[in-house]
Design a protein around this motif. Sequence first.
Motif, PDB file in Angstrom:
ATOM      1  N   GLN A 164       1.265  -7.971  -4.286  1.00  0.00           N
ATOM      2  CA  GLN A 164       0.661  -7.001  -3.355  1.00  0.00           C
ATOM      3  C   GLN A 164       0.725  -5.589  -3.913  1.00  0.00           C
ATOM      4  N   ASN A 168      -2.571  -3.424  -4.642  1.00  0.00           N
ATOM      5  CA  ASN A 168      -2.729  -2.149  -3.943  1.00  0.00           C
ATOM      6  C   ASN A 168      -2.565  -0.940  -4.843  1.00  0.00           C
ATOM      7  N   ILE A 170       0.112   0.224  -6.387  1.00  0.00           N
ATOM      8  CA  ILE A 170       1.364   0.966  -6.211  1.00  0.00           C
ATOM      9  C   ILE A 170       2.096   1.016  -7.537  1.00  0.00           C
TER      10      ILE A 170
END
Length: 171
Positions: A164, A168, A170
């Motif tokens: 994730q 995303n 990050i």
Amino acid sequence: MEDSKYICECCGQEHSEWPALGYISPDVYARLSEQDKEEIAVIDEDFCVIKHPDQVDRFIRCVLIQKVNDHCEDLEYGLWVSLSEKSFEDYLENYDNENHETQYFGWLNNKIREYEFSKSIPTTVVTQKGNSRPVIFPHQDFDHPFVKDFYEGITKAEAENRIQAMINGIK
């Protein structure tokens, strides 16, 4: 996670297939200015060469498979390692040789978000028959949490958090 579904041979349950966590370039390349990327570097999906005035850095793209302890599927990384000139030339010369099997010493050249890196991690790069990307194994005697996790495994929750985070963007 919306991915392709499959029936696991290990447990017979339906799972979503995890994407590989791929790095598009070695960190050294990513830190170059746009001008330097054009003037001193060459990169494609599998090779990267950076010609500094005082040295040449050579990288190949590899696979690292992270064991996930509480799941039937492991987490795959697409990472870059630096090789010596001799190892890089041997790999390049044998790139299309489906029967070439050997090992090289390499240095990991991607920082993985979940870990602090003060220096690069030594690895063994193992080529595979059939022209698949080489697989890397961190040196087990190198004291680093990433190496410990590689050999002891991570949880399914941690693997999904890493996926994730990469999806995303990050850092």
